[in-house]
Write a protein that holds these residues in place. Structure first.
Motif, PDB file in Angstrom:
ATOM      1  N   VAL A  74      36.115 -19.562  -5.582  1.00 17.16           N
ATOM      2  CA  VAL A  74      34.686 -19.290  -5.743  1.00 17.16           C
ATOM      3  C   VAL A  74      34.436 -17.796  -5.680  1.00 17.16           C
ATOM      4  O   VAL A  74      33.938 -17.189  -6.624  1.00 17.16           O
ATOM      5  N   VAL A  75      34.781 -17.173  -4.574  1.00 15.64           N
ATOM      6  CA  VAL A  75      34.596 -15.732  -4.428  1.00 15.64           C
ATOM      7  C   VAL A  75      35.804 -14.990  -4.996  1.00 15.64           C
ATOM      8  O   VAL A  75      35.669 -14.123  -5.863  1.00 15.64           O
ATOM      9  N   ALA A 100      25.371 -25.407   3.660  1.00 15.44           N
ATOM     10  CA  ALA A 100      26.057 -24.282   3.024  1.00 15.44           C
ATOM     11  C   ALA A 100      27.470 -24.695   2.612  1.00 15.44           C
ATOM     12  O   ALA A 100      27.941 -24.360   1.515  1.00 15.44           O
ATOM     13  N   GLY A 101      28.160 -25.441   3.488  1.00 16.43           N
ATOM     14  CA  GLY A 101      29.501 -25.891   3.154  1.00 16.43           C
ATOM     15  C   GLY A 101      29.505 -26.851   1.975  1.00 16.43           C
ATOM     16  O   GLY A 101      30.397 -26.797   1.122  1.00 16.43           O
ATOM     17  N   ALA A 102      28.521 -27.750   1.934  1.00 21.34           N
ATOM     18  CA  ALA A 102      28.449 -28.703   0.824  1.00 21.34           C
ATOM     19  C   ALA A 102      28.210 -27.983  -0.502  1.00 21.34           C
ATOM     20  O   ALA A 102      28.819 -28.327  -1.529  1.00 21.34           O
ATOM     21  N   VAL A 103      27.345 -26.985  -0.493  1.00 20.87           N
ATOM     22  CA  VAL A 103      27.094 -26.207  -1.711  1.00 20.87           C
ATOM     23  C   VAL A 103      28.368 -25.492  -2.148  1.00 20.87           C
ATOM     24  O   VAL A 103      28.722 -25.474  -3.336  1.00 20.87           O
ATOM     25  N   TYR A 104      29.094 -24.927  -1.171  1.00 15.09           N
ATOM     26  CA  TYR A 104      30.343 -24.241  -1.501  1.00 15.09           C
ATOM     27  C   TYR A 104      31.348 -25.223  -2.112  1.00 15.09           C
ATOM     28  O   TYR A 104      32.041 -24.900  -3.084  1.00 15.09           O
ATOM     29  N   GLY A 105      31.424 -26.431  -1.542  1.00 14.62           N
ATOM     30  CA  GLY A 105      32.348 -27.429  -2.072  1.00 14.62           C
ATOM     31  C   GLY A 105      32.021 -27.820  -3.502  1.00 14.62           C
ATOM     32  O   GLY A 105      32.921 -27.989  -4.329  1.00 14.62           O
ATOM     33  N   ILE A 106      30.742 -27.974  -3.800  1.00 15.75           N
ATOM     34  CA  ILE A 106      30.349 -28.334  -5.171  1.00 15.75           C
ATOM     35  C   ILE A 106      30.667 -27.203  -6.139  1.00 15.75           C
ATOM     36  O   ILE A 106      31.156 -27.430  -7.257  1.00 15.75           O
ATOM     37  N   VAL A 107      30.392 -25.959  -5.721  1.00 14.62           N
ATOM     38  CA  VAL A 107      30.719 -24.811  -6.572  1.00 14.62           C
ATOM     39  C   VAL A 107      32.227 -24.722  -6.785  1.00 14.62           C
ATOM     40  O   VAL A 107      32.704 -24.422  -7.894  1.00 14.62           O
ATOM     41  N   THR A 118      33.872 -35.190  -2.495  1.00 17.01           N
ATOM     42  CA  THR A 118      34.903 -34.978  -1.481  1.00 17.01           C
ATOM     43  C   THR A 118      34.886 -33.549  -0.965  1.00 17.01           C
ATOM     44  O   THR A 118      34.915 -33.309   0.249  1.00 17.01           O
ATOM     45  N   TYR A 119      34.862 -32.577  -1.881  1.00 21.81           N
ATOM     46  CA  TYR A 119      34.838 -31.178  -1.464  1.00 21.81           C
ATOM     47  C   TYR A 119      33.547 -30.850  -0.712  1.00 21.81           C
ATOM     48  O   TYR A 119      33.563 -30.072   0.247  1.00 21.81           O
ATOM     49  N   ALA A 120      32.429 -31.441  -1.135  1.00 24.71           N
ATOM     50  CA  ALA A 120      31.168 -31.192  -0.442  1.00 24.71           C
ATOM     51  C   ALA A 120      31.242 -31.672   1.004  1.00 24.71           C
ATOM     52  O   ALA A 120      30.831 -30.957   1.936  1.00 24.71           O
ATOM     53  N   LEU A 121      31.765 -32.865   1.215  1.00 25.26           N
ATOM     54  CA  LEU A 121      31.894 -33.379   2.580  1.00 25.26           C
ATOM     55  C   LEU A 121      32.924 -32.580   3.378  1.00 25.26           C
ATOM     56  O   LEU A 121      32.707 -32.279   4.560  1.00 25.26           O
TER      57      LEU A 121
END
Length: 546
Positions: A80-81, A53-60, A11-14
């Motif tokens: 994350v940051v 990039a957004g999907a990677v951020y969502g997974i992190v 969900t966060y990745a999408l």
């Protein structure tokens, strides 16, 4: 510490993927218009990169999001940051809401929202956990919150009994000393090693039966239906107008726009208005039915708990100690069939509600609702006092001015259109006397021993019961016209939020001396009620619904 359900990562990745997708696209388009080396043709390449990039951020973000239950607080860590860690004391938690949409119910997921004192903003939201974990967290946090409040009240009573000789920090059953009470006795062990308190006993108070649900759906109106109709009309204006033209043709409407007569256009206008009202009403019925399907109200410890919803399922609670007032609502159709609803006003918090207003009983027989209200608040059966008859004359003048403006508007319209017989609009004056009378007879107030009861409104009559200890301010207001007539309005403010739909309870157009007497009486009984509550520390709310 625990993590969210694995599907939350998807969900966060999408979510972040589609959000970030537009960042490089906008940059390419903007910079491409400024710098020649950058071409808008790069957009098909930039968009997937932004999504990735957004999907990677969502997974992190998913892996960095953790929550846990401790003996004293509910902890949430995210970010994350910029890392954010929150420790939410149970004493500040107002409610734990569980929400499930259609897809979430199919997947066995739920959203858990934790609300705290001081407003309706969500302090922490868990998107998503399994349905079983959501229910477990809801009961677990609610029980711990109730335990903290019980210990706090017990500590305060012991401090009062000791006549101030024993401070709250030294009380034998203080919060620190009672943490051991949250041990394994009558509880079960959790994944994080924290013992779960005994599951609270839940008392069922009200179930909305199928017949009551249908009556409530067909006898109430939702403003959201108007917004939905306007939104659909905005998206498909031409098609909807063509449909209205086709519908009006059998009744004498124009064959097409631009090919009719004034009479045919008048028929089109009337038929379109009727169709619009009918469609809006049916949408309101469907919305109400889906929202309150399966409505149940119960009590668990110091909370009223509820469940409702067909497509989207909600479950949450109404903190008893935050209830400021209760309001019985009735519209003319519901009064005609002998039904009414009951709403509660809470202090700065209203889950899935109108900024502090929450439905406790959507619709039931008037006798049951009044009985429930009396059991809930311990209010005596009110004997209402009406405003002086001078107020009725004021409403007669007011509505006469409104009717005059209507006739003037129709007259002005007749000067620029082929409209004839504008003077027929004067028929609105026939509605002035009954309108003034209906407004007058539905006003009233009752000054009881422990409660102030205010009744007002015809189209949506509201009878509000306010305990004196919940009153924040009582103010007397007088307009220019009220001063000339020796009248005044009494505004009774509580800690509940005033919204666009729910105005502050007001005693309208009473004699100035009566308003001053009620104001003085309210202040005196407020002080007496506060002293009694400080001595007894009792919520004062029973739960029988007979």
């Amino acid at each position: 510490m625990n993590r969210l359900h694995p599907l939350s990562a998807v969900t966060y990745a999408l979510q972040y993927g589609f959000t970030w997708l537009w960042v490089p696209v906008v940059l390419v388009l903007v910079l491409g218009g400024i710098f020649d080396p950058i071409s808008p043709a790069w957009t098909p390449i930039a968009a997937p990169l932004g999504f990735l990039a957004g999907a990677v951020y969502g997974i992190v973000y998913y892996y960095r999001f953790e929550y846990g239950v401790t003996p004293d607080t509910f902890d949430v860590s995210s970010g994350v940051v910029a890392r954010r860690s929150r420790e939410i004391p149970y004493g500040r938690i107002q409610n734990v809401d569980v929400k499930q949409g259609v897809l979430q119910r199919l997947l066995g997921l739920a959203i858990v929202s934790i609300e705290t004192a001081g407003g309706g903003n969500t302090e922490a939201s868990l998107n998503f956990v399994s349905e079983s974990d959501a229910n477990r967290l809801q009961e677990q946090i609610r029980r711990r919150t109730a335990d903290v409040k019980d210990r706090r009240r017990k500590r305060d009573r012991e401090a009062v009994a000791a006549d101030g000789q024993e401070s709250a920090a030294d009380a034998p059953n203080g919060i620190e000393g009672d943490n051991a009470a949250l041990g394994d006795e009558d509880g079960t062990s959790l994944e994080d090693g924290v013992s779960e308190p005994r599951r609270p006993h839940r008392q069922r108070l009200f179930d909305l039966e199928a017949r009551e649900l249908l009556l409530y759906s067909f006898t109430s109106f939702r403003p959201a239906a108007v917004a939905a109709v306007l939104f659909v009309f905005f998206l498909a204006t031409d098609r909807i107008i063509d449909l209205f033209v086709i519908t009006a043709q059998p009744l004498g409407g124009p064959a097409a726009l631009g090919e009719g007569t004034p009479t045919s256009y008048g028929i089109l206008t009337v038929v379109s208005a009727i169709n619009g009202i009918l469609i809006t009403y049916l949408l309101s019925v469907a919305y109400t039915f889906g929202t309150y399907y399966g409505f149940q109200l119960g009590r668990a410890d110091d909370d009223f708990v509820y469940e409702r919803g067909l497509l989207q399922r909600y479950s949450g609670s109404i903190p008893v100690e935050k209830v400021q007032s209760v309001t019985v609502t009735e519209n003319p159709l519901q009064r005609l069939i002998g039904y009414a609803g009951l709403w509660v006003e809470t202090a700065g918090y209203g889950p899935e509600s109108s900024g502090g207003s929450q439905s406790a009983v959507p619709l039931a027989k008037q006798g049951r609702v009044h009985q429930f209200t009396e059991n809930l608040t311990d209010v005596e059966t009110p004997t209402f006092h009406s405003p002086p008859t001078l107020a009725r004359r004021r409403y007669l003048v007011r509505y006469s001015l409104v009717a005059t403006l209507v006739v003037a508007a129709v007259f002005a319209l007749a000067q620029v259109t082929p409209l004839e017989r504008w003077y027929l609009a004067a028929v609105v004056f026939a509605a002035v006397p009954p309108a003034a009378h209906l407004k007058y007879v539905h006003l009233g107030y009752f000054v009881g021993d422990d409660h102030l009861v205010i009744r007002r409104g015809f189209w949506k009559r509201r009878t509000t019961v306010i305990p004196y200890y919940r009153i924040q301010t009582v103010s007397t207001r007088r307009s220019i016209f009220q001063r000339r007539l020796g009248l005044a309005s009494l505004v009774v403010d509580t800690a509940s939020s005033q919204t666009f739909v729910w105005a502050t309870p007001t005693v309208y157009d009473v004699d100035l001396e009566d308003a001053r007497d009620v104001n003085t009486t309210g202040r005196k009984r407020l002080q007496s009620a506060l002293r009694e509550r400080a001595r007894d520390d009792d919520l004062g709310l029973s739960v029988d619904f007979t």
